[in-house]
Enzyme design. Structure first.
Site, PDB file in Angstrom:
ATOM      1  N   SER A   1      40.974  65.265  47.558  1.00  0.00           N
ATOM      2  CA  SER A   1      39.588  65.326  48.061  1.00  0.00           C
ATOM      3  C   SER A   1      39.325  64.047  48.849  1.00  0.00           C
ATOM      4  O   SER A   1      40.062  63.061  48.697  1.00  0.00           O
ATOM      5  CB  SER A   1      38.631  65.392  46.856  1.00  0.00           C
ATOM      6  OG  SER A   1      37.287  65.172  47.248  1.00  0.00           O
TER       7      SER A   1
ATOM      8  N   TYR B   1      35.496  62.181  38.697  1.00  0.00           N
ATOM      9  CA  TYR B   1      36.170  63.035  39.684  1.00  0.00           C
ATOM     10  C   TYR B   1      36.942  62.161  40.687  1.00  0.00           C
ATOM     11  O   TYR B   1      38.098  62.429  41.006  1.00  0.00           O
ATOM     12  CB  TYR B   1      35.117  63.897  40.380  1.00  0.00           C
ATOM     13  CG  TYR B   1      35.640  64.893  41.391  1.00  0.00           C
ATOM     14  CD1 TYR B   1      36.321  66.039  40.992  1.00  0.00           C
ATOM     15  CD2 TYR B   1      35.423  64.705  42.763  1.00  0.00           C
ATOM     16  CE1 TYR B   1      36.767  66.973  41.924  1.00  0.00           C
ATOM     17  CE2 TYR B   1      35.865  65.632  43.697  1.00  0.00           C
ATOM     18  CZ  TYR B   1      36.532  66.765  43.274  1.00  0.00           C
ATOM     19  OH  TYR B   1      36.981  67.685  44.208  1.00  0.00           O
TER      20      TYR B   1
HETATM   21  N1  LIG Z   1      34.707  72.738  47.153  1.00  0.00           N
HETATM   22  C1  LIG Z   1      34.691  71.515  47.653  1.00  0.00           C
HETATM   23  O1  LIG Z   1      33.703  71.084  48.255  1.00  0.00           O
HETATM   24  C2  LIG Z   1      35.902  70.646  47.551  1.00  0.00           C
HETATM   25  C3  LIG Z   1      35.931  69.453  48.298  1.00  0.00           C
HETATM   26  C4  LIG Z   1      37.044  68.637  48.225  1.00  0.00           C
HETATM   27  C5  LIG Z   1      38.111  68.988  47.438  1.00  0.00           C
HETATM   28  N2  LIG Z   1      38.046  70.142  46.717  1.00  0.00           N
HETATM   29  C6  LIG Z   1      39.191  70.473  45.884  1.00  0.00           C
HETATM   30  O2  LIG Z   1      39.709  71.717  46.285  1.00  0.00           O
HETATM   31  C7  LIG Z   1      40.322  72.349  45.155  1.00  0.00           C
HETATM   32  C8  LIG Z   1      39.785  73.756  45.002  1.00  0.00           C
HETATM   33  O3  LIG Z   1      38.419  73.663  44.731  1.00  0.00           O
HETATM   34  P1  LIG Z   1      37.412  74.902  44.832  1.00  0.00           P
HETATM   35  O4  LIG Z   1      36.272  74.421  45.611  1.00  0.00           O
HETATM   36  O5  LIG Z   1      38.126  76.125  45.206  1.00  0.00           O
HETATM   37  O6  LIG Z   1      36.950  74.933  43.284  1.00  0.00           O
HETATM   38  P2  LIG Z   1      36.468  76.122  42.356  1.00  0.00           P
HETATM   39  O7  LIG Z   1      35.976  77.276  43.158  1.00  0.00           O
HETATM   40  O8  LIG Z   1      35.535  75.520  41.358  1.00  0.00           O
HETATM   41  O9  LIG Z   1      37.834  76.566  41.634  1.00  0.00           O
HETATM   42  C9  LIG Z   1      38.497  75.690  40.756  1.00  0.00           C
HETATM   43  C10 LIG Z   1      39.684  76.414  40.143  1.00  0.00           C
HETATM   44  O10 LIG Z   1      40.339  75.544  39.205  1.00  0.00           O
HETATM   45  C11 LIG Z   1      40.572  76.262  37.982  1.00  0.00           C
HETATM   46  N3  LIG Z   1      40.634  75.335  36.859  1.00  0.00           N
HETATM   47  C12 LIG Z   1      39.742  74.378  36.531  1.00  0.00           C
HETATM   48  N4  LIG Z   1      40.126  73.739  35.420  1.00  0.00           N
HETATM   49  C13 LIG Z   1      41.301  74.299  35.022  1.00  0.00           C
HETATM   50  C14 LIG Z   1      42.196  74.079  33.930  1.00  0.00           C
HETATM   51  N5  LIG Z   1      41.946  73.144  32.992  1.00  0.00           N
HETATM   52  N6  LIG Z   1      43.307  74.837  33.857  1.00  0.00           N
HETATM   53  C15 LIG Z   1      43.557  75.786  34.766  1.00  0.00           C
HETATM   54  N7  LIG Z   1      42.764  76.036  35.836  1.00  0.00           N
HETATM   55  C16 LIG Z   1      41.635  75.317  35.946  1.00  0.00           C
HETATM   56  C17 LIG Z   1      39.386  77.248  37.924  1.00  0.00           C
HETATM   57  O11 LIG Z   1      39.687  78.378  37.153  1.00  0.00           O
HETATM   58  P3  LIG Z   1      39.210  78.658  35.648  1.00  0.00           P
HETATM   59  O12 LIG Z   1      37.812  78.171  35.515  1.00  0.00           O
HETATM   60  O13 LIG Z   1      39.391  80.127  35.549  1.00  0.00           O
HETATM   61  O14 LIG Z   1      40.181  77.900  34.815  1.00  0.00           O
HETATM   62  C18 LIG Z   1      39.295  77.667  39.390  1.00  0.00           C
HETATM   63  O15 LIG Z   1      40.234  78.681  39.672  1.00  0.00           O
HETATM   64  C19 LIG Z   1      40.016  71.438  43.955  1.00  0.00           C
HETATM   65  O16 LIG Z   1      41.115  70.593  43.712  1.00  0.00           O
HETATM   66  C20 LIG Z   1      38.834  70.623  44.426  1.00  0.00           C
HETATM   67  O17 LIG Z   1      38.753  69.373  43.767  1.00  0.00           O
HETATM   68  C21 LIG Z   1      36.989  70.984  46.755  1.00  0.00           C
END
Ligand SMILES: NC(=O)c1ccc[n+]([C@@H]2O[C@H](COP(=O)([O-])OP(=O)(O)OC[C@H]3O[C@@H](n4cnc5c(N)ncnc54)[C@H](OP(=O)(O)O)[C@@H]3O)[C@@H](O)[C@H]2O)c1
Length: 237
Positions: free
Chosen positions: A138, A151
């Protein structure tokens, strides 16, 4: 049949990545905790007759024994050629007000979960002298953001881990790339619990991250994309 293992594939970026790669004919192991969502995704891929397959892997990344068992059982089906460390949890809260339970959940899922999964997969990739690892960190992995201290710690940790690991893995012909995005329009921004402070539709679309990952995965072995920082024009990082 080689396998692409994607963590955090039950929604958001991970789900979009799983769908795209299965649409291109890959076998995708979709890992997350929500078994129902993973089964629904795998079933939908089958119902829509995608050329590839999605295998549901209901696993909590915080449990290293379960992670290792999952990786080893996937390896019995086929070699894991690609690992995409994408799973994460976040909480926007001043650090002093955060519960220690939540602090642990963030660091254990985002950083240690990435390390456990990478450790398990490398036991198989290193002897084969082949593999690709893509980490989704991120902008919180390259700068501090008030309200996201745990985070940021987890995402900075991912960047340092990847920097060291990349050097270790060059002799084993395994490439590690890390993407550091700003805000992406995904369910991570829950309007009730974690609203995006602005217009979410102006942020990065999951498809843009998917296209970037697909680009990285098709680059020659001799090039390393160490760290890519990208953010939407409505943010400055
Ligand atoms: N969205 C943003 O603005 C943003 C910005 C910068 C970086 N990112 C990064 O991009 C990546 C994807 O984010 P996203 O926005 O798609 O997030 P999201 O929609 O909240 O999805 C997060 C995923 O991680 C899984 N997860 C969380 N804890 C877990 C655990 N302990 N074991 C197994 N699975 C787990 C969740 O599934 P379950 O709950 O089913 O386990 C879900 O599938 C992340 O690394 C995030 O930090 C996101």
């Amino acid at each position: 049949m080689s396998i692409t293992l994607i963590t955090g594939a039950s929604r958001g970026v991970g789900e979009a990545l799983a769908w795209k790669l299965a649409s291109e004919g890959h076998t995708v192991a979709a890992l997350a905790r929500s078994e129902d969502k993973l089964q629904e995704l795998a079933g939908r891929a089958q119902a829509e007759e995608l050329p590839g397959t999605i295998i549901a892997c209901p696993v909590d990344l915080r449990d290293p024994a379960v992670v290792s068992e999952c990786v080893n059982s996937l390896e019995e089906k086929g070699p894991i050629e690609v690992l995409i460390n994408n799973a994460a949890v976040v909480q926007n809260i001043p650090f002093a007000e955060q519960s220690l339970e939540r602090l642990d959940a963030i660091v254990d899922s985002n950083l240690k979960g990435t390390m456990y999964c990478t450790h398990a997969v490398l036991q198989h990739m290193i002897p084969r002298k082949a593999g690709r690892i893509v980490n989704i960190s991120s902008v919180a992995g390259v700068r501090g953001i008030a309200g996201q201290a745990s985070y940021c710690a987890s995402k900075h940790g991912m960047v340092g881990f990847a920097d060291a690991l990349t050097q270790e893995l060059v002799p084993h012909n395994i490439q590690v790339a890390t993407i550091c995005p700003g805000a992406i329009d995904t369910p991570l921004w829950d309007p009730e619990k974690n609203p995006y402070p602005g217009d979410i539709s102006k942020t990065i679309q999951p498809s843009e991250i998917v296209n970037l990952v697909c680009y990285l995965l098709t680059q020659p072995d001799h090039s390393i994309f160490k760290r890519i920082v990208m953010f939407p024009t409505n943010e400055w990082h």
